[in-house]
Design an enzyme around this catalytic site. Structure first.
Site, PDB file in Angstrom:
ATOM      1  N   ARG A  17       0.828  -1.218   0.000  1.00  0.00           N
ATOM      2  CA  ARG A  17       0.000   0.000   0.000  1.00  0.00           C
ATOM      3  C   ARG A  17       0.851   1.252   0.000  1.00  0.00           C
ATOM      4  O   ARG A  17       0.588   2.196  -0.744  1.00  0.00           O
ATOM      5  CB  ARG A  17      -0.962   0.006   1.191  1.00  0.00           C
ATOM      6  CG  ARG A  17      -2.063  -1.040   1.069  1.00  0.00           C
ATOM      7  CD  ARG A  17      -2.986  -1.029   2.262  1.00  0.00           C
ATOM      8  NE  ARG A  17      -2.207  -1.294   3.472  1.00  0.00           N
ATOM      9  CZ  ARG A  17      -2.561  -0.929   4.693  1.00  0.00           C
ATOM     10  NH1 ARG A  17      -3.672  -0.272   4.898  1.00  0.00           N
ATOM     11  NH2 ARG A  17      -1.811  -1.228   5.726  1.00  0.00           N
ATOM     12  N   ASN A  35      -6.215  -2.739   2.079  1.00  0.00           N
ATOM     13  CA  ASN A  35      -6.200  -4.190   2.220  1.00  0.00           C
ATOM     14  C   ASN A  35      -7.630  -4.682   2.359  1.00  0.00           C
ATOM     15  O   ASN A  35      -8.469  -4.019   2.971  1.00  0.00           O
ATOM     16  CB  ASN A  35      -5.417  -4.605   3.466  1.00  0.00           C
ATOM     17  CG  ASN A  35      -3.924  -4.455   3.298  1.00  0.00           C
ATOM     18  OD1 ASN A  35      -3.407  -4.390   2.199  1.00  0.00           O
ATOM     19  ND2 ASN A  35      -3.221  -4.403   4.413  1.00  0.00           N
TER      20      ASN A  35
END
Length: 88
Positions: A17, A35
């Site tokens: 990320r 996520n």
């Protein structure tokens, strides 16, 4: 142009990320990444088509040595007008 992407593989717990956010900012793209409970990563990204295609290629290669992308599911969407790229 905006893309919605679901990415599977070794993509959680490996800096995906953060790497995706940094790369998006470098390429002047906006959107978000998060996520999912099933172990995948979901993101939306928007910007110029050429930059989006280059960004997706970079994601597919893995943004660091710990990331391993197995599959990417990409769909086109209408622009939302994001003004930054955020981790959710």
């Amino acid at each position: 142009m905006r893309k919605h992407v679901i990415i599977s593989g070794r993509v959680q717990g490996v800096g995906f990320r953060r790497s995706a956010q940094v790369k998006a900012k470098e390429m002047d793209l906006n959107g978000w990444v998060r996520n999912k409970d099933d172990g995948t990563v979901e993101l939306e990204v928007e910007g110029q088509e050429e930059k989006l295609n280059a960004y997706l290629q970079d994601l597919d290669k893995g943004l660091n040595k710990f990331i391993r992308v197995e599959q990417m599911y990409v769909t086109n969407k209408e622009n939302n007008g994001y003004d930054s790229f955020q981790t959710r």
